[in-house]
Design a protein around this motif. Structure first.
Motif: not given
Length: 83
Positions: A26-44
Motif C-alpha cells: 500500500x502506498x498511502x497518500x494523504x490529502x491536506x488542505x494546506x502545507x500548514x496542515x501537513x506540517x501539523x501531522x504527527x511525526x509518524x
C-alpha cells in the motif's frame, strides 16, 4: 496500490492513514488542505506523501488527484464551515 485519504489531518483520517502506511503493498497518500496542515501531522505520518486538495476548491482537488493518481480513494473529510 496507491490509496488517497481525503481528510488525512483529521482524527479518523490520521488513524486510517497510519494503518495504511503499515500495510505491505500500500502506498498511502494523504490529502491536506494546506502545507500548514501537513506540517501539523504527527511525526509518524509525515513520511506519507501529501497532496494539497481542498474540497471547496475543485481545481485544487483535481490537481491533487492528478498528482497522486490513486487506484483507491477513502473520503473521510467534509468541507469546513464557519460557525
Amino acid at each position: 496500490m496507491k490509496v488517497l485519504v481525503l481528510g488525512a489531518t483529521g482524527m479518523l483520517g490520521q488513524s486510517v492513514l497510519g494503518a495504511l502506511m503499515g500495510r505491505p503493498g500500500i502506498d498511502a497518500v494523504g490529502a491536506v488542505r494546506s502545507a500548514e496542515s501537513a506540517a501539523r501531522l504527527p511525526s509518524g505520518l509525515r513520511p506519507a506523501a501529501c497532496v494539497l486538495g481542498d474540497l471547496t476548491v475543485l481545481d485544487t482537488l483535481r490537481t491533487g488527484l492528478d498528482a497522486s493518481r490513486p487506484l483507491s480513494l477513502i473520503h473521510i473529510s467534509e468541507p469546513t464551515r464557519p460557525y
